[in-house]
Design an enzyme around this catalytic site. Structure first.
Site, short mmCIF file in Angstrom:
data_model
loop_
_atom_site.label_atom_id
_atom_site.label_comp_id
_atom_site.label_asym_id
_atom_site.label_seq_id
_atom_site.Cartn_x
_atom_site.Cartn_y
_atom_site.Cartn_z
N TRP A 1 119.30 -37.25 -90.49
CA TRP A 1 120.54 -37.85 -91.00
C TRP A 1 121.36 -38.43 -89.87
O TRP A 1 121.95 -39.50 -90.01
CB TRP A 1 121.33 -36.85 -91.84
CG TRP A 1 120.66 -36.61 -93.16
CD1 TRP A 1 120.14 -35.44 -93.62
CD2 TRP A 1 120.37 -37.59 -94.19
NE1 TRP A 1 119.56 -35.62 -94.85
CE2 TRP A 1 119.69 -36.92 -95.23
CE3 TRP A 1 120.63 -38.95 -94.31
CZ2 TRP A 1 119.26 -37.58 -96.39
CZ3 TRP A 1 120.21 -39.61 -95.47
CH2 TRP A 1 119.54 -38.93 -96.48
N ASP B 1 129.52 -35.48 -90.59
CA ASP B 1 128.83 -35.64 -91.88
C ASP B 1 128.52 -34.23 -92.38
O ASP B 1 127.52 -33.64 -92.02
CB ASP B 1 127.54 -36.44 -91.69
CG ASP B 1 126.68 -36.50 -92.95
OD1 ASP B 1 127.11 -35.96 -94.00
OD2 ASP B 1 125.58 -37.07 -92.88
N LYS C 1 125.29 -31.99 -102.90
CA LYS C 1 124.71 -30.79 -102.31
C LYS C 1 125.54 -29.57 -102.68
O LYS C 1 125.06 -28.65 -103.32
CB LYS C 1 124.63 -30.89 -100.79
CG LYS C 1 123.48 -31.71 -100.17
CD LYS C 1 123.20 -33.04 -100.76
CE LYS C 1 122.06 -33.81 -100.16
NZ LYS C 1 122.33 -34.58 -98.96
#
Ligand SMILES: *Cc1c(COP(=O)(O)O)cnc(C)c1O
Length: 359
Positions: free
Chosen positions: A102, A171, A195
């Site tokens: 990511w 993030d 999530k």
């Protein structure tokens, strides 16, 4: 109907109590004679829902008035562009930490908008460690430092915050709300909802107000944090039903005792799993001990030829979505807030039995 244990990395499990409440309210929200998702986002009813969701999130994370809480769209992937577009002056430079897939995507996107300095890269350990902070080559003039506190695919998590003199951008898609965090250390925190917050479609950004109004000239109006902040996240139609569901999740978290209580549960769940994996002689996790994610637990089997039967038998036992990310193979158990300790216990029972009959 029987619900299965869902270890999906995202969109992930939601608390059953939340789904039940949503079910109860779906045809007739609070006597309004319609669903909340059928109402104007500017209606008194929906504005109250959004306001309360924001208030509860502020309470859970102790977010001060120095920060704007923004309900956005486009997922964390859009934030990969929004962050540089909002915080990097034209011709400026930003620092990025590369700890996995990511952060790699965040870096690639930021390069489209300015100069990116990768301060540290965990490639040498195949992204199973976090490079020591004293080895980072920080730029004191960086517009900000971006990092990924939890790498969802590699299962690598920071249990400390980089101590830098520039705005810290995180993030937090797969770690937000899993444990308390000192928001005051950050310039911007962002997270896709799917999530640990609610259903897909909502992205949350927590932005220190002094960072608003600095966007690059070409920044789309919809990506400018100031647009959302000035319009209470209602410049255009927000993802109303996702906001409503996230609000129910926030209430559920408060009912569980808040984030300190969630941290205790999450630590217990994760350590049970890692302890068993480490001692099994059959399963393995590659991540260094100090950086093992509380939310995403990747593991491999002694013989990759057993992956398929493992997954098939797990599904037959009601243990779903354990297949690892396509890029790394093996297994991954995502054990977000809504995945209870009972799910982890059921997984452990299954893993023990599978190792016994195949070891
Ligand atoms: C899932 C995830 C993303 C991508 O989120 P989208 O909402 O699908 O864009 C980005 N970063 C992290 C850490 C993630 O877990």
């Amino acid at each position: 109907m029987s619900r299965k244990y869902n270890f999906c990395a995202g969109p992930a499990a939601l608390p059953e109590a939340v789904l039940q409440q949503a079910q109860q309210e779906i045809l007739d929200w609070h006597g309004a004679g319609m669903s909340i998702m059928e109402m104007s986002h500017r209606s008194e009813e929906f504005v109250a829902v959004a306001t309360e969701a924001e208030r509860d999130l502020r309470e859970l994370l102790s977010i001060s008035d120095d920060y704007a809480v923004l309900f956005l769209q486009g997922g964390a992937s859009t934030q990969f562009a929004s962050v540089p577009l909002n915080l990097m002056p034209a011709g400026g430079s930003a620092d990025y930490v590369h700890t996995g897939q990511w952060s790699k995507k965040a870096i690639a996107e930021a390069k489209r908008y300015g100069d990116v300095n990768v301060v540290a890269d965990a490639a040498a350990s195949n992204y199973s460690t976090i490079p020591a902070f004293d080895s980072w080559s920080l730029n004191p003039n960086a517009a900000y430092l971006h990092y990924t506190p939890n790498e969802t695919i590699g299962g690598v998590e920071f249990f400390w915050e980089p101590d830098v003199n520039v705005p810290l951008v995180a993030d937090m898609s797969s770690t937000i709300l899993s444990r308390p965090v000192d928001v005051n250390k950050f310039g911007v925190i962002y997270a896709g909802a799917q999530k640990n917050i609610g259903p897909a479609g909502l992205t949350i950004a927590i932005v220190r107000r002094d960072l608003l109004g600095r966007s690059q000239v070409g920044c789309p109006v919809m990506l400018d944090y100031k647009t959302a902040a000035d319009n209470d996240s209602m410049y255009n139609t927000p993802p109303t039903y996702s906001i409503y569901l996230a609000g129910l999740v926030f209430k559920w978290l408060k009912g569980q005792g808040g984030l300190a209580a969630m941290e205790q549960i999450n630590r217990r769940k994760a350590s049970k799993l890692y302890d068993y994996i480490d001692n099994s002689g059959f399963y393995a996790n590659p991540v260094e001990l100090a950086s093992r994610s509380l939310m995403n637990v990747p593991f491999t089997l002694a013989d990759a030829a057993l992956d398929k039967p493992f997954l098939a038998q797990a599904e037959a036992a009601g243990l779903m979505n354990l297949k690892g990310h396509r890029s790394v193979g093996g297994m991954r158990a995502s054990i977000y807030n809504a995945v209870g300790e009972d799910a982890v216990d059921a997984l452990l029972d299954f893993m023990r039995e599978f190792a016994r009959s195949n070891g």
